[in-house]
Design a protein around this motif. Structure first.
Motif, short mmCIF file in Angstrom:
data_model
loop_
_atom_site.label_atom_id
_atom_site.label_comp_id
_atom_site.label_asym_id
_atom_site.label_seq_id
_atom_site.Cartn_x
_atom_site.Cartn_y
_atom_site.Cartn_z
N GLN A 119 -4.02 12.07 -6.93
CA GLN A 119 -3.29 10.93 -6.41
C GLN A 119 -2.01 10.74 -7.21
OE1 GLN A 119 -4.69 9.06 -3.57
NE2 GLN A 119 -2.47 9.12 -3.69
N HIS A 121 1.45 8.74 -8.20
CA HIS A 121 2.00 7.38 -8.17
C HIS A 121 3.38 7.43 -8.79
CE1 HIS A 121 -2.02 5.55 -7.42
NE2 HIS A 121 -2.42 6.59 -8.12
N TYR A 192 1.40 -1.09 -6.43
CA TYR A 192 0.05 -0.50 -6.32
C TYR A 192 -0.99 -1.58 -6.68
CZ TYR A 192 2.81 3.80 -6.59
OH TYR A 192 3.74 4.78 -6.38
N LEU A 194 -3.77 -2.42 -5.62
CA LEU A 194 -5.19 -2.06 -5.59
C LEU A 194 -5.51 -1.25 -6.84
CD1 LEU A 194 -7.30 -2.56 -3.35
CD2 LEU A 194 -6.92 -0.20 -2.62
N GLU B 34 1.65 7.42 2.51
CA GLU B 34 0.45 6.71 2.05
C GLU B 34 -0.27 7.54 0.99
OE1 GLU B 34 -1.82 4.22 4.47
OE2 GLU B 34 -0.61 4.56 6.24
N GLY B 75 1.71 10.09 -0.59
CA GLY B 75 2.34 9.06 -1.40
C GLY B 75 3.82 9.29 -1.66
N SER B 127 -2.11 -0.68 7.26
CA SER B 127 -2.48 0.60 6.65
C SER B 127 -3.86 0.52 6.01
CB SER B 127 -1.45 0.95 5.56
OG SER B 127 -1.54 -0.01 4.54
N TYR B 129 -4.33 1.01 2.93
CA TYR B 129 -4.12 0.26 1.69
C TYR B 129 -4.29 -1.24 1.95
CZ TYR B 129 -2.45 0.01 -3.09
OH TYR B 129 -2.39 -0.17 -4.46
N ASP B 130 -3.64 -1.72 3.04
CA ASP B 130 -3.80 -3.14 3.41
C ASP B 130 -5.28 -3.47 3.62
OD1 ASP B 130 -1.03 -3.33 3.55
OD2 ASP B 130 -0.98 -2.99 5.72
#
Lengths: 585, 333
Positions: A119, A121, A192, A194, B34, B75, B127, B129-130
């Motif tokens: 992932q 970022h 970010y 979350l 995303e 992302g 999304s 994420y939302d």
């Protein structure tokens, strides 16, 4: 996600504040009672000219090694970080800078190498650092702020640490660094939101931090070190730095010599004059010292030599770890030249072990080579060291009044140890030389004398064994798979054993700080109880395995890793599983 | 041949799959903004209700993605396009070269000038994420305010209602219609929602959202003050194509394409909710929102990028499940 253990690596170039990041993280974690281990890797070149990384592993449980894989890679410098992506765990994370100046081609972009399993970022590291500090500095604090939010760590743990680390630089530096931290934190909170949860007991007591080099220096000072002579060499220099700072306070001396030969010469001189003395070096320095180690053997002058091993041979890999100096420690030098070789396995043993090294060296009038390594020497970790401070201790065998009347410096005794005095004692005249000598120390090359004296020098080692700490058996004593290791590899072995245990495979480990001599009966008994024996170590030749094979007649499964990084516990676990499969067939 | 696809939604992923099916040696790079593997946005509501697991949302697993030979870059978003150089520039200044480019970045909700200052107090429901954030917050949520338009707004109202939350819907219109005209929905949608217990406030709009002791305080243009635990609001849903500014790619609200889904710039195609295409029913350019259109446009674009010659035909309708009642929507009429 919820975590109880996290491994993070900051990766950049020298001058990016990478080492400071590790220091801040380690201090912050230790202050809130977490176990932490930090491994810094940097290039041998000067500032701004090479890759630098700090890997930080922190946990609610005790740590033995750096483990396997990264939960987070912080790519402060894209190009240098690409290769480190291979260490990122599946579903691991990567932070990268979105504010780099100028176009970047795909092959040079860290982001283009991030796989879908990971992932990525992005955050404007450079831009936020500039905003906070008005300079190019502070990038590391921006990323620490982001990490703090990302894993839901308490911000105050870092703010306190920033204050402490930068206290000597004044309020302005503290303020801009805290600002950089806050900007990183807020950026992540906004972009970010979350985040993950690192769960820990918030009532834990703070823990102490040390490195192997720190622990060796402190252990030596606490057991009466009075004189240090050395020549700077990575990764051992820190020991000399501490000695230079602390010894004068205790009435001692530290001398930086012109080279390693001079350093050990000075140390031998100090011991000869009755003072506990030490030098610390690394592989190339130990090579130079071999002739003087021979003098220590022949003249029966105690000496303690710390060798913080690095990659070799020659100048080799000054900033990478390897356990390649075992053979030179055991056998380096001319003639039949017995010496004690010890290898601490963690920072606690660095402290207690160096004290034992002094006691043995002084009592048995022998060189003791204390084999640490770069990983153990430089890594910072939380420890519980049981302090043992006795700066007046003396283990030398002093002559009786009768012996003094007709002093025989090299008197033949049952245990091989002769009485030792400080030169200048009235009436007790003797010679000391590198030549073979009589019991009075006068040169003598007769076959009979040489045989007698050689046997005496070796006989000391039979006596030493009785003073040695027992080897420790860890793991499941009923296991059929046994492991023998040495030095810092022990940490990886312990975690590899745990990984195997989770797969239902039982193992046991024989762990001893003593490489030579050893309490052989314990080792024989241990090996006899094993159906498979594994010996992992960080060198190409399998130097410890060769010693064990010749000493105990075993045929182990050898894992030879000419290392640059600490051994992977997973690799050891895989060997254990293979051995277990063979046993099951 | 390097095919770069901007957008990892239905259209982008369908195009990627089509290209690889037609030519397994083709190099395909999909760039999605995303943080997740490509997922089916239209299943988010079921995920929110725990009817399905997170993995069920995915178009494919990592393993399948690797087997397909598509390089996914998650992302990341595009800053600009330079058709003359055949390069795109990503947000971190990386330059990516392409031979054929597909823009499939979809649309997204946004806030107008009035609500933009209150963005940090406002939730979208767009999304994964939302949805994940919402999932975390929902246990603490009892009262919700929804302000917006369109099918997704109706979808949100339904799911919140079904999860036992008290929902207040605020609309600028005289009735709650969500821009829909129903073919076979029996009765009046507005009344239907009110019967289900949804409070509907008409001819109103939110002008401010502030934190308060009881969650959030919402003020309306008619100077009403409401309190709630969470506020969902959006003023519009529009194509996500700001990055094409300065690229010479022709656009109106969305990117203009012909029936082969080619844009005005050579070797650049576009598909999905970011596209405006000539629509025979309305005799003009229109954005064909919805899953069936995205699927078909993705397939046609992928096919044409691979050297085929296919024309896109508008899909007839989307099917929407409204609290157990099946609703066919053809909003372009």
């Amino acid at each position: 996600m919820k975590y109880s253990e996290i491994t993070i690596r900051f990766c950049g170039i020298a001058g990016d504040g990478i080492v400071a990041s590790g220091k801040i993280f380690a201090g912050a974690c230790a202050n809130i009672g977490l176990h932490v281990m930090v491994n810094n890797i940097y290039s041998a070149e000067i500032r701004g000219m090479g890759k630098s990384s700090a890997t930080i592993r922190f946990s609610t449980s005790k740590l033995y090694s750096m483990g396997d894989g990264l939960d987070l890679l912080v790519g402060m410098e894209a190009k240098e970080s690409i290769i480190d992506l291979r260490d990122v765990k599946e579903e691991g994370n990567v932070f990268y800078d979105t504010s780099t100046i100028g176009d970047v081609e795909e092959e040079d972009s860290l982001v283009s190498h991030i796989t879908p399993e990971m992932q990525g970022h992005g955050l404007p590291i450079q831009k936020l650092a500039n905003e906070a500090t008005g300079t190019n500095q502070g990038k590391n604090l921006v990323t620490i702020g982001a990490i703090c939010y990302f894993y839901s760590l308490p911000p105050e743990m870092f703010v306190d640490q920033i204050r402490s680390v930068f206290a000597h630089k004044g309020e302005h530096v503290i303020d801009v660094n805290i600002k950089a931290f806050n900007l990183g934190y807020e950026y992540f909170k906004e972009h970010y939101p979350l985040n993950n949860q690192f769960e820990f007991d918030k009532t834990s007591e703070p823990m102490a931090l040390t490195s192997g080099n720190d622990a060796i220096a402190k252990g030596a000072l606490d057991c009466g070190l009075k004189f240090y002579a050395g020549y700077p060499i990575t990764p051992a220099t820190k020991i000399m730095e501490i000695a230079a700072k602390e010894l004068p306070k205790l009435g001692g001396w530290t001398l930086q010599m012109e080279d390693e030969i001079a350093a050990i010469g000075a140390v031998l001189g100090a011991w000869f004059a009755g003072k506990r003395a030490m030098t610390a070096t690394s592989g190339p320095g130990l090579s130079l010292m071999c002739e003087m180690i021979n003098l220590s053997v022949m003249a029966e002058i105690p000496t303690v030599i710390v060798n913080v091993q690095r990659g070799g041979p020659s100048t080799g890999l000054p900033t990478k770890v390897e356990q390649g100096d075992l053979n030179i420690a055991l056998y380096g030098g001319a003639g039949d030249s017995p010496r004690v070789v010890m290898a601490p396995t963690d920072s606690e043993e660095c402290y207690s072990g160096i004290q034992l090294a002094f006691d043995i060296a002084e009592k048995y009038q022998t060189p003791v080579i204390f084999l640490s390594d770069l990983f153990l020497g430089q890594r910072i970790e939380t420890v519980t060291i049981k302090e043992n401070i006795d700066r007046d201790r003396c283990t030398r065998k002093k002559p009786t009044s009768e012996q003094l009347e007709d002093f025989q410096r090299y008197q033949i005794t049952d245990d091989g140890v002769s009485p030792l005095i400080v030169p200048g004692k009235p009436g007790a005249v003797f010679s000391t030389t590198g030549l073979e000598h009589s019991i009075k120390g006068n040169p003598n090359y007769e076959e009979e004398v040489h045989s007698m004296m050689t046997a005496k020098r070796f006989r000391k080692f039979e006596s030493i064994v009785e003073d040695l700490p027992h080897a420790v058996i860890l793991g499941d004593e009923t296991a059929d798979i046994g492991i023998a290791g040495w030095g810092s590899t022990i940490g990886s072995i312990l975690e590899g054993m745990e990984l195997a245990r989770e797969q239902g495979v039982k193992t046991k480990l024989i762990k001893s700080i003593m490489i030579h001599p050893q309490r052989e009966n314990l080792f024989r008994k241990f090996f006899a109880s094993c159906k498979k024996i594994i010996v992992p170590e960080m060198n190409y030749q399998g130097q410890y395995a060769a010693l064990l094979k010749s000493r105990y007649g075993i045929k182990p499964i050898e894992i030879h890793i000419p290392a640059v990084n600490p051994v992977s516990p997973l690799k050891i676990a895989q060997k254990i599983m293979e051995a277990n499969s063979e046993l099951s067939q | 041949m390097k095919h770069v696809i901007i957008g990892a939604g239905v259209a982008g992923i369908t195009a990627a799959r089509t290209i690889k099916e037609l030519n397994s040696n083709a190099e395909v790079v999909v760039i999605g903004d995303e943080l997740f593997l490509p997922y089916k946005r239209y299943l988010l509501t079921e995920f929110l209700c725990d009817s399905i697991q997170r993995d069920d949302l995915l178009f494919f697993s990592i393993k399948k993605l690797n087997e397909l030979g598509v390089k996914l870059r998650k992302g990341e978003y595009v800053k600009s396009i330079e058709p003359s150089e055949k390069v795109i520039k990503l947000h971190h200044n990386e330059v990516v070269h392409y031979d054929k480019l597909l823009i499939a970045t979809g649309g997204r909700p946004g806030l107008g000038l009035v609500l933009r200052p209150f963005k940090k107090h406002i939730h979208f429901y767009y999304s994964l994420y939302d949805t994940l954030i919402l999932k975390e917050k929902l246990p603490e949520v009892h009262k919700c305010i929804v302000f917006g338009d369109g099918v997704s707004c109706l979808d949100l109202i339904c799911v919140l209602h079904n999860l036992g939350k008290r929902v207040t819907y605020i609309t600028r219109g005289e009735r709650a219609t969500f821009g829909l005209e129903e073919d076979d929905f029996e009765g009046d949608l507005h009344e239907f929602l009110e019967e289900k217990g949804i409070e509907i406030i008409t001819e109103e709009q939110i002008v401010s959202v502030e934190e308060s002791d009881q969650g959030y305080k919402v003020e309306t243009i008619q100077q009403k003050t409401l309190t709630t635990d969470i506020v969902f609001a959006w003023d519009f849903y529009k194509p996500n194509i700001s990055f094409i500014e300065g690229s010479a790619i022709e656009k109106k609200l969305g990117i203009l394409v012909n029936t082969r889904l080619e844009t005005s710039e050579k070797d650049i195609y576009s598909a999905g909710d970011c596209v405006e295409i000539y629509h025979p029913s309305i005799k003009g350019y229109w954005i064909n929102f919805g899953l069936p259109n995205a699927l078909e446009q993705g397939r046609v674009a992928g096919s044409n990028m691979s050297g085929q010659n296919e024309e896109y035909k508008t899909q007839e309708a989307i099917v929407f499940n409204l609290m157990g009642t099946s609703l066919k929507a053809r909003w372009w009429r």
